[in-house]
Write a protein that holds these residues in place. Sequence first.
Motif, PDB file in Angstrom:
ATOM      1  N   THR A  81     -11.051   2.195  12.661  1.00  9.65           N
ATOM      2  CA  THR A  81     -10.133   1.878  11.561  1.00  9.65           C
ATOM      3  C   THR A  81      -9.961   0.380  11.346  1.00  9.65           C
ATOM      4  O   THR A  81      -9.759  -0.061  10.212  1.00  9.65           O
ATOM      5  CB  THR A  81      -8.749   2.519  11.795  1.00  9.65           C
TER       6      THR A  81
ATOM      7  N   PHE B 229      -4.828   1.597   1.737  1.00  8.22           N
ATOM      8  CA  PHE B 229      -5.775   1.595   2.852  1.00  8.22           C
ATOM      9  C   PHE B 229      -5.739   2.929   3.592  1.00  8.22           C
ATOM     10  O   PHE B 229      -6.790   3.509   3.907  1.00  8.22           O
ATOM     11  CB  PHE B 229      -5.462   0.446   3.809  1.00  8.22           C
ATOM     12  N   VAL B 230      -4.546   3.433   3.855  1.00  4.22           N
ATOM     13  CA  VAL B 230      -4.430   4.710   4.566  1.00  4.22           C
ATOM     14  C   VAL B 230      -4.967   5.857   3.706  1.00  4.22           C
ATOM     15  O   VAL B 230      -5.555   6.809   4.233  1.00  4.22           O
ATOM     16  CB  VAL B 230      -2.977   4.961   5.011  1.00  4.22           C
TER      17      VAL B 230
ATOM     18  N   ILE C 155       2.129   4.407   9.136  1.00  5.64           N
ATOM     19  CA  ILE C 155       1.927   5.228   7.939  1.00  5.64           C
ATOM     20  C   ILE C 155       1.107   6.474   8.270  1.00  5.64           C
ATOM     21  O   ILE C 155       1.418   7.582   7.809  1.00  5.64           O
ATOM     22  CB  ILE C 155       1.239   4.401   6.830  1.00  5.64           C
TER      23      ILE C 155
ATOM     24  N   SER D  78       3.223  -3.323   1.598  1.00  2.00           N
ATOM     25  CA  SER D  78       3.330  -1.865   1.716  1.00  2.00           C
ATOM     26  C   SER D  78       2.397  -1.139   0.751  1.00  2.00           C
ATOM     27  O   SER D  78       1.804  -0.105   1.098  1.00  2.00           O
ATOM     28  CB  SER D  78       4.777  -1.420   1.485  1.00  2.00           C
TER      29      SER D  78
ATOM     30  N   LEU E 299      -1.155  -1.353   2.117  1.00  2.00           N
ATOM     31  CA  LEU E 299      -1.271  -0.528   3.320  1.00  2.00           C
ATOM     32  C   LEU E 299      -1.376   0.953   2.967  1.00  2.00           C
ATOM     33  O   LEU E 299      -2.158   1.695   3.571  1.00  2.00           O
ATOM     34  CB  LEU E 299      -0.074  -0.769   4.243  1.00  2.00           C
ATOM     35  N   GLU E 300      -0.605   1.389   1.981  1.00  3.34           N
ATOM     36  CA  GLU E 300      -0.678   2.788   1.548  1.00  3.34           C
ATOM     37  C   GLU E 300      -2.059   3.103   0.973  1.00  3.34           C
ATOM     38  O   GLU E 300      -2.630   4.174   1.236  1.00  3.34           O
ATOM     39  CB  GLU E 300       0.400   3.074   0.498  1.00  3.34           C
TER      40      GLU E 300
ATOM     41  N   ASN F 176       1.184  -1.699  11.649  1.00  6.75           N
ATOM     42  CA  ASN F 176       1.533  -1.644  10.227  1.00  6.75           C
ATOM     43  C   ASN F 176       0.904  -0.436   9.530  1.00  6.75           C
ATOM     44  O   ASN F 176       1.555   0.222   8.710  1.00  6.75           O
ATOM     45  CB  ASN F 176       1.177  -2.951   9.506  1.00  6.75           C
ATOM     46  N   TYR F 177      -0.349  -0.108   9.856  1.00  7.55           N
ATOM     47  CA  TYR F 177      -0.910   1.096   9.230  1.00  7.55           C
ATOM     48  C   TYR F 177      -0.847   2.324  10.134  1.00  7.55           C
ATOM     49  O   TYR F 177      -0.889   3.453   9.648  1.00  7.55           O
ATOM     50  CB  TYR F 177      -2.324   0.863   8.697  1.00  7.55           C
TER      51      TYR F 177
ATOM     52  N   TYR G  84     -10.353  -1.818   8.083  1.00  8.79           N
ATOM     53  CA  TYR G  84      -9.231  -2.663   7.665  1.00  8.79           C
ATOM     54  C   TYR G  84      -9.743  -4.030   7.211  1.00  8.79           C
ATOM     55  O   TYR G  84      -9.322  -4.554   6.172  1.00  8.79           O
ATOM     56  CB  TYR G  84      -8.278  -2.807   8.842  1.00  8.79           C
TER      57      TYR G  84
END
Length: 211
Positions: A18, A79-80, A118, A73, A76-77, A114-115, A22
């Motif tokens: 991951t 990315f997830v 999530i 945020s 990051l969302e 941070n991720y 990233y």
Amino acid sequence: MRKGLVVDLDGSLMNTNTFQKYIVFIIKEAALVCRFDIVITLFYWVTLRKCRCITHEKMKFHILVKTCFFMNSQRLELFVDWLMNDINVSVRNILEAKKEQGYYICLSTAAPENYVRIISERLGLDGFCASSVPVDKEGDWYENVRDIKKNKTLNFLKDRDIKISVLMTDHYDDLPLLCENKDYNYLVNPSLKTLKSCRMAGVSFELLISK
């Protein structure tokens, strides 16, 4: 004391590295908004790592410091969202079954919190242990791996009156946790080096070859 299942992220819950993704994601996002200072910085630290001039931990530290505020945020969302395509369905099914049996499910990983936070929330996990995200270069910083990961995970679970009963991982870096007394160890798609390391350490395990 409640039973707990601890699962690793890269190569276990996710069929990918991951943090490598990233880095790729950040470079693309930074280029889109002309943040070439970020692009150049990431290429610099990745190149040093590929040349074996620095440790993985040092590379990760400097990348996280440089990008901690850029990765807000919303990014990051997104990315997830991308990572969700890499979930190991077999591992996820085991987590869901154990959760129904009353197990506390903890995601423990060297990936940044941070991720990881999530991912944990989206999958309905009970808790997580991850590497912190440094905001500057002051002070000491340590990646959540090997003995640090073991101690951090055990202390996290102890505070919640949880005992590790099951561990799921793909990597020999988790030998400190694998050697802890528990009911079950799953090795998820392990390398030959991981298999050899576990056998030499006298670790009992069940193989989980899956996607």
